[in-house]
Design an enzyme around this catalytic site. Sequence first.
Site, PDB file in Angstrom:
ATOM      1  N   LYS A 134      -6.583  80.184  -0.692  1.00  0.00           N
ATOM      2  CA  LYS A 134      -7.534  79.070  -0.588  1.00  0.00           C
ATOM      3  C   LYS A 134      -7.869  78.422  -1.936  1.00  0.00           C
ATOM      4  CE  LYS A 134      -9.992  80.329   3.657  1.00  0.00           C
ATOM      5  NZ  LYS A 134     -11.340  80.472   4.225  1.00  0.00           N
TER       6      LYS A 134
ATOM      7  N   ASP B 128     -14.928  75.218   6.137  1.00  0.00           N
ATOM      8  CA  ASP B 128     -15.686  76.447   6.430  1.00  0.00           C
ATOM      9  C   ASP B 128     -17.188  76.158   6.509  1.00  0.00           C
ATOM     10  OD1 ASP B 128     -13.625  78.261   6.751  1.00  0.00           O
ATOM     11  OD2 ASP B 128     -13.559  78.815   4.628  1.00  0.00           O
TER      12      ASP B 128
END
Length: 281
Positions: free
Chosen positions: A72, A109
């Site tokens: 990520k 997220d």
Amino acid sequence: MRTLSGRARLAGVIGWPIAHSRSPRLHGFWLAQHDIDGAYLPLAVRPENLAAALKALPILGFGGVNVTLPHKSAALGLVDRASAEARRIGAINTVVVGADGLLEGSNTDGYGFLEHLKSAAPDWRPEDGPAVLLGAGGAARAIAVALLEAGVAELRLANRTARRTAELAAALGPAIKPVAWAARSDALDGASLLVNSTTLGMAGQPPLEIGLLRLPRQAVVYDIVYVPLETPLLAAARARGHTPVDGLGMLLHQALPGFAAWFGVTPEVTPELREFVLAAI
Ligand SMILES: NC(=O)c1ccc[n+]([C@@H]2O[C@H](COP(=O)([O-])OP(=O)(O)OC[C@H]3O[C@@H](n4cnc5c(N)ncnc54)[C@H](OP(=O)(O)O)[C@@H]3O)[C@@H](O)[C@H]2O)c1
């Protein structure tokens, strides 16, 4: 039987390892539900191959991918453009191939976290009072940015490793109030929201030890761990009358923007989707 045409839209999830990912099942549900000529594939990519894999997406005709652990942060530095939120978080989880063939990175997220909070605890408001966030890892960064952007004025942050608490506070500004890990129970005084974003309480990990006595009864307790769905923290919160919010909804909601961009349909997070994904957890 569902088959693909030569025009099928393609997306997937890049991670290493990738076999544990629930994303193919989740996106597969929406693809079938909307009868879309498209596929979402698990893509096992070693860290040393991440740059080449991302660069190949437009060449292979992919609409984009999700990016998961351990890529990520590295992926943020490999896309052509990144949203302001993703840069603030320091990581991306979604890549969309733009009309010009360039890679656009974003981080959903925090969006998934907030959307699930809104649906599971509709009465909670950012201005209700301080929030307490446990953890300072990748998920915590996204949640901290989302809560601050939603309007939380004071975010008390406690993490086992104090250096990471201080780093996050330095990066995100004075609304973050660092709290010693040993003082996490006291930090609940007057809070309207408690979030666990550590791995504690996850299957195979020790439970999170925290006393809820100081937490006001109307406070919401959100555990982003979703294996098991009801962690010991959520069970204790439920027993005290707090609104418990589990981690599965965050996982489902964070998937939505990517799906909409790649496949051209905005799907919904429904109880049926939840049951379908839960059956494989
Ligand atoms: N629901 C969702 O959609 C979603 C999304 C992302 C992540 N998650 C879950 O959230 C959790 C964290 O993920 P992440 O990506 O942020 O992981 P991460 O970057 O590895 O961070 C792990 C966090 O847990 C803390 N921790 C680990 N072991 C601990 C212990 N024994 N005592 C106290 N703290 C401990 C770490 O503290 P130190 O800094 O001291 O090591 C750190 O704050 C995982 O369980 C993951 O499955 C859920």
